[in-house]
Design a protein around this motif. Sequence first.
Motif, PDB file in Angstrom:
ATOM      1  N   GLN A   1      14.427 -23.522  39.715  1.00 28.21           N
ATOM      2  CA  GLN A   1      14.832 -24.217  40.939  1.00 28.21           C
ATOM      3  C   GLN A   1      16.306 -24.619  40.830  1.00 28.21           C
ATOM      4  OE1 GLN A   1      12.413 -27.636  41.917  1.00 28.21           O
ATOM      5  NE2 GLN A   1      13.494 -28.012  43.841  1.00 28.21           N
TER       6      GLN A   1
ATOM      7  N   ASP B   1      10.645 -20.379  41.537  1.00 22.34           N
ATOM      8  CA  ASP B   1      10.596 -21.786  41.944  1.00 22.34           C
ATOM      9  C   ASP B   1      11.669 -22.084  42.989  1.00 22.34           C
ATOM     10  OD1 ASP B   1      10.127 -24.456  42.186  1.00 22.34           O
ATOM     11  OD2 ASP B   1      10.558 -24.975  40.090  1.00 22.34           O
TER      12      ASP B   1
ATOM     13  N   SER C   1       7.245 -27.637  40.217  1.00 21.16           N
ATOM     14  CA  SER C   1       8.173 -27.197  39.162  1.00 21.16           C
ATOM     15  C   SER C   1       7.593 -27.466  37.783  1.00 21.16           C
ATOM     16  CB  SER C   1       9.519 -27.923  39.288  1.00 21.16           C
ATOM     17  OG  SER C   1      10.161 -27.549  40.477  1.00 21.16           O
TER      18      SER C   1
HETATM   19 MG    MG Z   1      10.414 -28.481  42.282  1.00 20.33          MG
END
Ligand code: MG
Lengths: 437, 249
Positions: free
Chosen positions: B85, B170, B41
């Motif tokens: 994410q 992500d 990330s």
């Molecule tokens: Mg991550």
Amino acid sequence: MDLKDKLLTSHIAFEDHLKADSPLHDLRSNALKVFEEKGFPSKKEENWKYTSLNSVLKEDYSFSPKGESVIEFKDVKKYFLHNVDTYKIVFIDGVYSSFLSETTHDNIDVCLLSSALDKSKYKPVIEAYFNKAAKKDGLTQLNTAFTKEGAFIHIPKNKEADKPIEIIYFSTGNEAAMFLQPRNLVVADENAHVQIIERHQSLSSNAVLTNAVTEIFADKRAMVDYYKIQNDVLSASLVDSTYVEQQRDSICSVHTFSFGGQITRNNLQFKQLGEHCDSILNGITIIGDKQHVDHNTLVHHIAENCESHQDYKGIFDDSSTGVFNGKVYVEKEAQKLDAFQQNNNILISDKATINAKPQLEIFADDVKCSHGCTIGQMDSEALFYMRSRGIGEKEAKALLMYAFANNVLESVKIPELKSRINKLIANKIGVSLGFEL
Amino acid sequence: MLQIKNLHASVEDKAILNGINLEVNAGEIHAIMGPNGAGKSTLASVIAGKDEYEMTKGEILLDHEDITELDPEERAHKGIFMSFQYPISIPGVSTTNFIKTAINETRKSRGEADMPASEMLKLIKEKAELLDIDRKFLSRSLNEGFSGGEKKRNEIFQMAMLEPKIAILDETDSGLDIDALKVVANGVNKLKNKDNAVVVITHYQRLLDYIVPDFVHVLMDGKIVKSGTKELAYKLEEKGYDWIKEELV
Ligand SMILES: [Mg+2]
Ligand SMILES: Nc1ncnc2c1ncn2[C@@H]1O[C@H](COP(=O)(O)OP(=O)(O)O)[C@@H](O)[C@H]1O
């Protein structure tokens, strides 16, 4: 002579102008005594710890305009609501402007306090309500001592005001500095409905200090929505005291939108006298510069099965300062209560400050009380999210602030007012949002 | 299209990325896999321009232009998109209004006028259908009260609206059930063409059955330690990451 002495000496002359047999004569003299004893608030008082009026009390104020001031509608049009028909009670330097007003006595009374005080027809209402909810503090009683003019709204049983009522106080700056003390009385009888919008607007850069008092009485099942637009110029300061008394099954809301002015102090007190009352106190404060806004609220729960909801949002830029002092007082009889209080603040600048102090005093045991207070910077994760979608930093911040304040607007029931406030917010933040509100 | 050379990044003096090299060409799909906390990330955020991370070394080039000094919005205007994410929610701003603002800000940056409302509406309708999103859903406050899966689908909807050159997704698959996963993957595949590229960050090879990568990279301790083709993803799924660690020592 300081302002207090000036006021005390001017009272004799003030009363001379009124009818000798005025029913309020005793009330006024007693009120003056209270003010004489208590004077202006000082920072030593717990409730005024973070707000000092000293800087504005120093001005050499005039208490009543020397001549009559005329303003043209086109010059002040922007301060009224558009695209919605309203009743209007408009004052210029404290004097009623019939030209700018639109009052009524058709089913409901939307008129001047001065005429209500004069006419025997209104005597029962005045005697039953005037100064009955107002607190006996120095500033409120100063207003009572000098009560002369303001808005009088009486909605009889089962009647509904057919359009919102705008109360606007203009000051022209024709006097070097002006001290104004408007007084409003709102009485909604059983099952009566009314929506009111109040604003104070200075049209010059001369100093103005307004000490306003409003009393609102909601009888059984009455519904009162009161909106305060505080978007005055930087030379204007306001102490606004509003007292609401509710009987059973009534719903009252007061929304306070504080965007302008130099020093603004809001004293907002609700008293629930019957069961199943609902009180809503909402506020959005967006200030910068050296502006100061103080919200001092009190909800006094006396009866069972009631609710209160307080939701105040503040955005503070530059060297501005904010105060939120929210008190919920629950008597031991006030069981099965649901009291909610929320105060969220964003400090945009390092120099801005907020003093937040929620106070709960609960003497009943079967109650649901919640309160929350946050003070934060702009959510950097959210900001990054928006920027990563191509929205510029300034626009992203505006959108975030808009979003932050937005849920308070949910409860605004007049669509035109809602979009007006939305635009004021966008304007205040200094950007145009990428979509129509 | 995207070249990352010897990228080092840290947060609060803690090194997270330790020399990443990656080249993504137009028309390609890359997958980045790796254990929790590897820096996946962080890599995505650094590419998107999150200023919380300090780039201590290296270069990020987009079409041979160094973009490391650009603000996140400027990178977005140049065609970089990152699907978060953990997408954030914005109460009071609908998805529609949000994406309108994003599109028009991007157009403004290119000196173009706002997209006409009718065109915008048509585009929204088309992309909502592609991703099987109820239009009513789009008038709700952005991501507020959305389930994990709904948020991810909303991210891909925004991607579809913005038509980026390079999209970094992500962990878009986490929170999606298999049907939703298929819809999202199908959407991504339909949007994919020879001029754009996709980088898929994932834990599981499951997603890679539907979005088939040309290359798979393994990110560990802030470094790409192994690259290969789709088969590498199967091997990771089967054996985990330990064997790579062993290979390294
Ligand atoms: Mg991550
Ligand atoms: N803002 C941050 N502050 C401190 N540590 C961070 C921050 N962001 C990431 N990290 C740390 O960097 C490492 C990599 O995180 P991340 O990029 O989220 O990994 P992944 O996505 O591969 O699971 C982790 O140890 C994480 O705790």
